[in-house]
Design a protein around this motif. Structure first.
Motif, mmCIF file in Angstrom:
data_model
loop_
_atom_site.group_PDB
_atom_site.id
_atom_site.type_symbol
_atom_site.label_atom_id
_atom_site.label_comp_id
_atom_site.label_asym_id
_atom_site.label_seq_id
_atom_site.Cartn_x
_atom_site.Cartn_y
_atom_site.Cartn_z
ATOM 1 N N LEU A 263 6.118 -5.680 18.389
ATOM 2 C CA LEU A 263 7.120 -6.351 17.567
ATOM 3 C C LEU A 263 7.138 -7.858 17.790
ATOM 4 C CD1 LEU A 263 10.066 -3.823 18.065
ATOM 5 C CD2 LEU A 263 8.350 -3.851 16.257
ATOM 6 N N GLN A 264 6.008 -8.409 18.200
ATOM 7 C CA GLN A 264 5.981 -9.839 18.482
ATOM 8 C C GLN A 264 6.317 -10.656 17.244
ATOM 9 O OE1 GLN A 264 2.355 -11.117 20.310
ATOM 10 N NE2 GLN A 264 2.382 -9.546 21.886
ATOM 11 N N LYS A 265 5.669 -10.338 16.130
ATOM 12 C CA LYS A 265 5.881 -11.111 14.917
ATOM 13 C C LYS A 265 7.298 -10.957 14.388
ATOM 14 C CE LYS A 265 1.847 -12.982 14.448
ATOM 15 N NZ LYS A 265 1.681 -14.452 14.509
ATOM 16 N N ILE A 266 7.835 -9.722 14.473
ATOM 17 C CA ILE A 266 9.194 -9.486 13.974
ATOM 18 C C ILE A 266 10.205 -10.290 14.784
ATOM 19 C CG2 ILE A 266 10.979 -7.736 13.661
ATOM 20 C CD1 ILE A 266 8.798 -5.718 13.084
ATOM 21 N N VAL A 267 10.068 -10.238 16.110
ATOM 22 C CA VAL A 267 10.986 -10.983 16.966
ATOM 23 C C VAL A 267 10.800 -12.482 16.756
ATOM 24 C CG1 VAL A 267 11.638 -11.454 19.360
ATOM 25 C CG2 VAL A 267 11.107 -9.119 18.645
ATOM 26 N N ALA A 268 9.536 -12.927 16.635
ATOM 27 C CA ALA A 268 9.279 -14.351 16.424
ATOM 28 C C ALA A 268 9.889 -14.836 15.114
ATOM 29 C CB ALA A 268 7.774 -14.614 16.437
ATOM 30 N N ASN A 269 9.751 -14.032 14.067
ATOM 31 C CA ASN A 269 10.336 -14.419 12.781
ATOM 32 C C ASN A 269 11.857 -14.429 12.846
ATOM 33 O OD1 ASN A 269 7.984 -14.842 11.227
ATOM 34 N ND2 ASN A 269 7.692 -12.640 11.034
ATOM 35 N N PHE A 270 12.438 -13.469 13.568
ATOM 36 C CA PHE A 270 13.895 -13.423 13.691
ATOM 37 C C PHE A 270 14.413 -14.654 14.434
ATOM 38 C CE2 PHE A 270 17.694 -12.205 16.121
ATOM 39 C CZ PHE A 270 18.529 -11.848 15.085
ATOM 40 N N ILE A 271 13.793 -14.979 15.581
ATOM 41 C CA ILE A 271 14.215 -16.151 16.345
ATOM 42 C C ILE A 271 13.980 -17.428 15.538
ATOM 43 C CG2 ILE A 271 13.854 -17.462 18.454
ATOM 44 C CD1 ILE A 271 15.228 -14.762 18.853
ATOM 45 N N ASP B 93 7.228 -20.711 -12.242
ATOM 46 C CA ASP B 93 6.570 -19.823 -13.197
ATOM 47 C C ASP B 93 7.006 -18.370 -13.060
ATOM 48 O OD1 ASP B 93 5.486 -19.345 -10.758
ATOM 49 O OD2 ASP B 93 3.394 -19.704 -11.322
ATOM 50 N N GLY B 94 8.102 -18.130 -12.381
ATOM 51 C CA GLY B 94 8.610 -16.767 -12.236
ATOM 52 C C GLY B 94 8.182 -16.089 -10.952
ATOM 53 N N ARG B 95 7.235 -16.654 -10.214
ATOM 54 C CA ARG B 95 6.813 -16.065 -8.945
ATOM 55 C C ARG B 95 7.765 -16.444 -7.820
ATOM 56 N NH1 ARG B 95 0.945 -18.226 -8.035
ATOM 57 N NH2 ARG B 95 2.024 -20.131 -8.756
ATOM 58 N N GLU B 96 7.795 -15.596 -6.789
ATOM 59 C CA GLU B 96 8.555 -15.893 -5.576
ATOM 60 C C GLU B 96 7.639 -15.685 -4.378
ATOM 61 O OE1 GLU B 96 12.513 -14.797 -4.764
ATOM 62 O OE2 GLU B 96 13.076 -14.546 -6.861
ATOM 63 N N PHE B 97 7.518 -16.714 -3.554
ATOM 64 C CA PHE B 97 6.705 -16.632 -2.351
ATOM 65 C C PHE B 97 7.599 -16.216 -1.178
ATOM 66 C CE2 PHE B 97 4.840 -19.968 -5.029
ATOM 67 C CZ PHE B 97 3.562 -19.446 -5.205
ATOM 68 N N LEU B 98 7.215 -15.145 -0.480
ATOM 69 C CA LEU B 98 7.934 -14.688 0.705
ATOM 70 C C LEU B 98 7.182 -15.218 1.924
ATOM 71 C CD1 LEU B 98 8.723 -11.008 -0.349
ATOM 72 C CD2 LEU B 98 10.042 -13.087 -0.783
ATOM 73 N N ILE B 99 7.727 -16.244 2.546
ATOM 74 C CA ILE B 99 7.051 -16.956 3.632
ATOM 75 C C ILE B 99 7.738 -16.604 4.947
ATOM 76 C CG2 ILE B 99 6.400 -19.218 4.518
ATOM 77 C CD1 ILE B 99 6.507 -20.238 1.636
ATOM 78 N N PRO B 100 7.001 -16.080 5.932
ATOM 79 C CA PRO B 100 7.618 -15.753 7.232
ATOM 80 C C PRO B 100 8.273 -16.967 7.864
ATOM 81 C CG PRO B 100 5.407 -14.805 7.066
ATOM 82 C CD PRO B 100 5.580 -15.723 5.885
ATOM 83 N N ASN B 101 9.378 -16.732 8.546
ATOM 84 C CA ASN B 101 10.110 -17.836 9.178
ATOM 85 C C ASN B 101 9.272 -18.562 10.215
ATOM 86 O OD1 ASN B 101 12.483 -17.391 7.717
ATOM 87 N ND2 ASN B 101 13.178 -15.832 9.141
ATOM 88 N N GLU B 102 8.379 -17.824 10.885
ATOM 89 C CA GLU B 102 7.565 -18.449 11.921
ATOM 90 C C GLU B 102 6.680 -19.553 11.343
ATOM 91 O OE1 GLU B 102 4.425 -17.102 15.456
ATOM 92 O OE2 GLU B 102 4.890 -15.754 13.775
ATOM 93 N N ASP B 103 6.198 -19.373 10.101
ATOM 94 C CA ASP B 103 5.341 -20.388 9.488
ATOM 95 C C ASP B 103 6.098 -21.695 9.279
ATOM 96 O OD1 ASP B 103 3.414 -18.473 9.490
ATOM 97 O OD2 ASP B 103 3.436 -18.094 7.332
ATOM 98 N N LEU B 104 7.382 -21.615 8.987
ATOM 99 C CA LEU B 104 8.162 -22.828 8.765
ATOM 100 C C LEU B 104 8.391 -23.595 10.061
ATOM 101 C CD1 LEU B 104 8.938 -21.010 6.192
ATOM 102 C CD2 LEU B 104 10.917 -22.495 6.048
#
Length: 436
Positions: free
Chosen positions: A253-261, A301-312
């Motif tokens: 769950l590294q990515k999940i926890v990283a995105n949550f934090i 254009d109607g699209r939605e990008f779902l970007i992980p919080n860690e990337d930001l």
């Protein structure tokens, strides 16, 4: 309950069922039940064909509208119960009461289902309504036929001991039902808190999202703890699983926890917030939502990008509206060497200043950038109050430049290619110019 007792119980039940099936009164009751079900179904179909529930309850309050829909949907069940009760009364006065026991069971089951449907009509979640309705009706059915206590004992007789925790099917069922109820109540409370927080004008959008997430998480933890305590599970008994859970979080769950934090960090430092116009890599758009795991960036254009919080947190993010929505628009263009560069700059500045979205307090600027091989290159810059639709503004200014150049006889350079053909049908050393 050992295997011998189970076999004896099944043999006794089989003999009872066999004795009842051979009785003619069983088939009479079964026929009455089927007839009542057919009449009830036909009556409900006729009622639905005659009355339009949606049009009839259009102006009613939402709770009354939902109750009316449930009552009409349960009309066949209510009519079935009334017909069975009437048949039971007739048979009770005509023959022995024991010869109409099946009618009593059918009437009780129908009434139980009707009451359950009425009580669950206040729940909006369709899946939750089905789970609660079927579970409650199953418990009521076992109680009506007198098998609730044996079923409870059988479910509690099988167990698995993990550490100091004794798990049984009965415990799991109780825990699942309590968790569903607790999480449903938690969702109602968190939605109420979210509506109150979103109406507050003193809080920024990022603080609103952060408070909502913290309230949801806190209520969820409290709901799970209450449900575990209600079924008799001591929270200290779960300590045996802490090591495995820690390893699972550390590995799987590294990515999940990283995105949550990372989501908590983003909400706390206010670097991005709902409504900001951002560019992340190749994705550009306005932030429409901030979730626990990702943010949603809505493109035009109607699209939605779902970007992980860690990337930001770890990547470069361009926030066009972080501190100031004023945006510098840059338009590059070129002319041939026959044009007067000072006249070109003056014309470009006038066109940019006349743009509807240009900030009038900031004068546009146009500079000569380069004497290139094909012509002179210019850079026109001007400010707009909002980056939203910046490409449309650039397009409008470039179209106005094109019209002005046509009017002033200023030519835009284009590449010219020379092809020298030696031999063939053309004379030797003939030059052919190809424009593109």
């Amino acid at each position: 309950m050992d295997p011998k007792e189970i076999i004896d119980f099944l043999q006794t039940a089989a003999r009872s069922v066999g004795a009842e099936v051979t009785s003619p009164w069983f088939y009479l009751q079964l026929g009455l039940i089927l007839a009542a079900a057919g009449i009830a179904y036909a009556a409900e179909a006729a009622l639905r064909a005659r009355f339009d529930t949606t049009a009839l309850t259009m102006r009613w309050p939402v709770p009354l509208r939902r109750l009316a829909r449930v009552l009409i949907g349960s009309f066949s069940t209510a009519l079935f119960a009334l017909l069975i009760i009437a048949a039971r009364v007739v048979m009770a006065h005509s023959t022995w009461p024991s010869r109409s026991y099946l009618l009593v069971v059918a009437a009780k089951l129908a009434i139980a289902w009707l009451l359950i449907r009425l009580f669950t009509s206040v729940i909006r979640n369709a899946f939750l309504v089905k789970v609660i309705s079927l579970s409650a009706w199953l418990v009521a059915a076992l109680s009506i036929i007198g098998q609730l206590d044996p079923a409870i004992e059988m479910l509690d007789s099988v167990s698995v001991v993990l550490g100091g925790l004794r798990l049984t099917p009965l415990l799991v069922i109780k825990l699942a039902l309590l968790l569903i109820l607790a999480l449903w109540l938690t969702n109602i409370a968190s939605n109420f808190a979210e509506s109150r927080i979103n109406r507050s004008t003193d809080l920024t959008p990022s603080i609103q999202v952060l408070l909502v997430k913290m309230i949801r998480l806190g209520l969820m933890v409290v709901a799970v703890a209450i449900a575990l305590s209600a079924v008799g599970i001591n929270l200290s008994a779960l300590a045996v699983f802490s090591g495995a859970v820690g390893v699972g979080i550390g590995i799987g769950l590294q990515k999940i926890v990283a995105n949550f934090i990372s989501g908590i960090i983003l909400l706390a430092d206010k670097s991005v917030k709902p409504g900001d116009l951002v560019t992340i890599g190749d994705s550009s758009g306005r932030i429409s939502a901030m979730k626990t795991r990702y943010i949603s960036v809505a493109a035009g254009d109607g699209r939605e990008f779902l970007i992980p919080n860690e990337d930001l947190v770890t990547q470069k993010v361009t926030n066009w509206t972080y501190t100031d929505k004023n945006t510098l628009v840059k338009v590059n263009f070129a002319t041939n060497y026959d044009a007067d560069p000072r006249r070109v700059c003056k014309l470009a500045i006038e066109i940019a200043a006349a743009a509807p979205r240009a900030i009038k307090s900031r004068t546009p600027n146009c500079i000569l950038v380069e004497f290139a091989e094909a012509g002179m290159k210019f850079s026109l810059t001007f400010w707009i109050a909002d980056p939203d639709g910046m490409d449309n503004v650039k397009s409008d200014v470039m179209l106005a430049l094109w019209e002005a150049f046509k009017r002033e006889s200023i030519r835009v350079p284009y590449p010219v290619r020379e092809i020298r053909v030696r031999g063939g049908t053309l004379p030797v050393d003939t030059t052919v110019e190809v424009s593109s």
